[in-house]
Scaffold this motif. Structure first.
Motif, PDB file in Angstrom:
ATOM      1  N   ARG A   1     -12.051   6.827  -5.583  1.00 57.81           N
ATOM      2  CA  ARG A   1     -11.571   8.195  -5.389  1.00 57.81           C
ATOM      3  C   ARG A   1     -11.255   8.809  -6.740  1.00 57.81           C
TER       4      ARG A   1
ATOM      5  N   ASP B   1      -9.236  11.807  -7.168  1.00 53.15           N
ATOM      6  CA  ASP B   1      -8.333  12.923  -6.892  1.00 53.15           C
ATOM      7  C   ASP B   1      -6.987  12.819  -7.600  1.00 53.15           C
TER       8      ASP B   1
ATOM      9  N   VAL C   1      -6.226   1.947   1.005  1.00 56.64           N
ATOM     10  CA  VAL C   1      -5.992   3.385   0.886  1.00 56.64           C
ATOM     11  C   VAL C   1      -6.716   3.966  -0.319  1.00 56.64           C
ATOM     12  N   CYS C   2      -7.408   3.120  -1.088  1.00 59.73           N
ATOM     13  CA  CYS C   2      -8.112   3.601  -2.278  1.00 59.73           C
ATOM     14  C   CYS C   2      -9.530   4.069  -1.988  1.00 59.73           C
TER      15      CYS C   2
ATOM     16  N   SER D   1     -12.338   5.311   1.646  1.00 64.35           N
ATOM     17  CA  SER D   1     -12.447   5.473   3.099  1.00 64.35           C
ATOM     18  C   SER D   1     -13.764   4.984   3.666  1.00 64.35           C
TER      19      SER D   1
ATOM     20  N   GLU E   1     -14.390  15.559  -0.947  1.00 61.30           N
ATOM     21  CA  GLU E   1     -13.621  14.513  -0.275  1.00 61.30           C
ATOM     22  C   GLU E   1     -12.159  14.927  -0.128  1.00 61.30           C
ATOM     23  N   HIS E   2     -11.518  14.354   0.894  1.00 64.72           N
ATOM     24  CA  HIS E   2     -10.085  14.586   1.058  1.00 64.72           C
ATOM     25  C   HIS E   2      -9.383  13.243   1.178  1.00 64.72           C
ATOM     26  N   HIS E   3      -8.438  12.995   0.281  1.00 65.02           N
ATOM     27  CA  HIS E   3      -7.633  11.775   0.305  1.00 65.02           C
ATOM     28  C   HIS E   3      -6.157  12.162   0.273  1.00 65.02           C
ATOM     29  N   GLU E   4      -5.358  11.437   1.026  1.00 61.84           N
ATOM     30  CA  GLU E   4      -3.911  11.636   0.960  1.00 61.84           C
ATOM     31  C   GLU E   4      -3.330  10.773  -0.159  1.00 61.84           C
ATOM     32  N   GLN E   5      -2.256  11.260  -0.774  1.00 61.53           N
ATOM     33  CA  GLN E   5      -1.570  10.505  -1.820  1.00 61.53           C
ATOM     34  C   GLN E   5      -0.126  10.262  -1.407  1.00 61.53           C
TER      35      GLN E   5
ATOM     36  N   SER F   1      -0.548   1.585   4.713  1.00 58.00           N
ATOM     37  CA  SER F   1      -0.937   2.991   4.849  1.00 58.00           C
ATOM     38  C   SER F   1       0.244   3.937   4.937  1.00 58.00           C
TER      39      SER F   1
END
Length: 458
Positions: A145, A147, A185-186, A188, A223-227, A295
């Motif tokens: 990722r 981001d 979580v790094c 998807s 892409e969309h990733h949560e932090q 997570s």
């Protein structure tokens, strides 16, 4: 020569011990690091070097602790946000000998500025690269990722593209050893396996199918990733060097009386399955099934919180404690023993969570009650793909920070993909004082199975 992989269950973290001719090196060690010394000793080697592929965001590094125990030197890449205090800086072109193994350093930024990969050459077999430790640059089935630098999003996506070309140039024969597997979580899109080669990834990894640099950048930007908030805590701790785990990996068993005496000063975390929590749980406890700890613990718990675990048995409490300690939750006071069933049998109070099926949810939607909200706590990509008409989206990780804005007089039915994340969300609402909360059991999976209508989310 030997190469041993160490998998940290619950976090999908992969680390490695390599060795030859009495010397060994460790790559990306976890915090509970005895396993590396044991593997080196089993192969009659002494750990002399420790390498980090990058400053991790999702797990506390064990490099500082392992270095103290073995007198090994730690090597980390340049351009970290501040100097990693326990490590020496290593750069592109540096080489290290571990017996007959040659490790060649490659700077592979993009995921982070300090990202490194380590190409391994078995000098007994010839000059070709045998394999490469890719950190979070290249996974099996996915790539890292990009981001973490939102103000440089296009630049770092381009840096990762360039880094991947450097890895591809090592040759199709090279084995790929990433720092994470499926469930991390790094990423998807990681494949559910931990063995691959550069050649196989070149042919089958979707991101490596994008040969144009600009097209790759656009794909990464989309892409969309949560932090989770704990990422920043991990980064800071991994800059200073995490301490050794402060207590045993075996939590202290607590009687019902002992738990009651400390109830006001601890957070009770129920690590049993979602279905077990649904049937019976301690009031005001947080549902966090053990396989969701990596997570969501970082969204729902503060690093300095005092915790008591509710588990099915001692073995489950040990696993959950291990997962929590690896991400910096050191305040584990113990676990309830005997089980919740025995607690109830002894007259202890407990609660349950009511549930509704797809037909009941459809009836509620048709009634269009003003004070009822169907709360969808799935991720953004899931919601964009399909959403139940009329549902309100609020990602689970952001729920604790949003409860003050929710109508406390309304009734909430919480849903996700199948029910596990919805159970966690329902427990968050209950702990915040919301009284009219139930669960859509089966959630989106049950809704779609019933052939009921969906729409694309925003």
């Amino acid at each position: 020569m030997f190469i041993e992989k160490v998998k940290s269950e619950g976090l999908a973290h992969l680390s490695y011990v390599i060795g030859s001719e009495g010397e060994a090196a460790v790559i990306d060690p976890r915090r509970d690091c005895d396993v590396y010394s044991e593997l080196a000793a089993r192969n009659e080697c002494r750990i002399t070097r420790i390498f980090e592929t990058h400053r991790n965001e999702d797990i506390l590094s064990g490099s500082a602790v392992l270095a103290q125990r073995t007198n090994a030197t730690v090597h980390h890449g340049p351009d970290a946000a501040g100097k990693v205090r326990f490590a020496r800086t290593t750069r592109e072109g540096d080489e290290y000998r571990i017996g007959n193994i040659l490790l060649r350093v490659l700077q592979t930024p993009g995921h982070t500025d300090d990202s490194l990969s380590f190409a391994l050459v078995d000098t007994d077999a010839g000059p070709d690269v045998f394999g490469v430790f890719t950190g979070d640059a290249l996974f099996i089935g996915d790539v890292g990722r990009t981001d973490f630098y939102p103000d440089r999003a296009r630049e770092v996506a381009g840096l990762l593209y360039d880094s991947l070309q450097k890895l591809l140039a090592l040759g199709d024969q090279a084995v790929v050893w990433p720092a994470h597997g499926a469930g991390s979580v790094c990423g998807s899109g990681m494949a559910d396996r931990e063995v691959s080669t550069i050649g196989h990834e070149r042919l089958h990894n979707p991101r490596l199918q994008i040969s144009d640099r600009e097209a790759f950048i656009e794909a990464k930007l989309a892409e969309h990733h949560e932090q989770p908030p704990y990422f920043r805590y991990m980064e800071e701790m991994n800059l200073r060097g995490a301490a050794a785990i402060p207590n045993s990996l075996v939590p202290t068993p607590l009687s019902a009386t002992m738990l009651e005496a400390m109830r006001e000063e601890v957070t009770v975390v129920d690590v049993r399955s979602a279905s077990a929590y649904l049937g019976a749980h301690l009031e005001n406890s947080l549902a966090l099934p053990e396989d969701t700890i990596s997570s969501f613990a970082g969204w729902l718990l503060e690093p300095d919180e005092a915790l008591v675990l509710i588990a099915d048995d001692a073995a489950q409490s040990r696993r959950a404690a291990r997962y929590l300690l690896r991400i910096g939750y050191d305040g584990i006071r113990g676990y309830l023993a005997p089980s919740l069933t025995a607690w109830a049998a002894g007259g202890g109070e407990f609660g349950s969570l009511p549930a509704a099926d797809a037909k009941a949810i459809k009836r509620r939607i048709d009634r269009d009650d003003d004070d009822w909200i169907l709360l969808d706590v799935r991720g953004e990509d899931e919601v964009k793909a399909a959403m139940i008409p009329g549902a309100r989206h609020l990602y689970l990780g952001r729920l604790p920070g949003a409860v003050a804005e929710l109508d406390r007089d309304a009734a909430y039915t919480v849903m996700c993909g199948s029910g596990t994340r919805a159970t966690i969300a329902a427990s968050v609402l209950r702990r915040a004082g919301f009284t009219r909360v139930d669960l859509f059991l089966g959630s989106m999976g049950a809704w779609q199975k019933a052939g009921l209508p969906t729409e694309e989310g925003d």
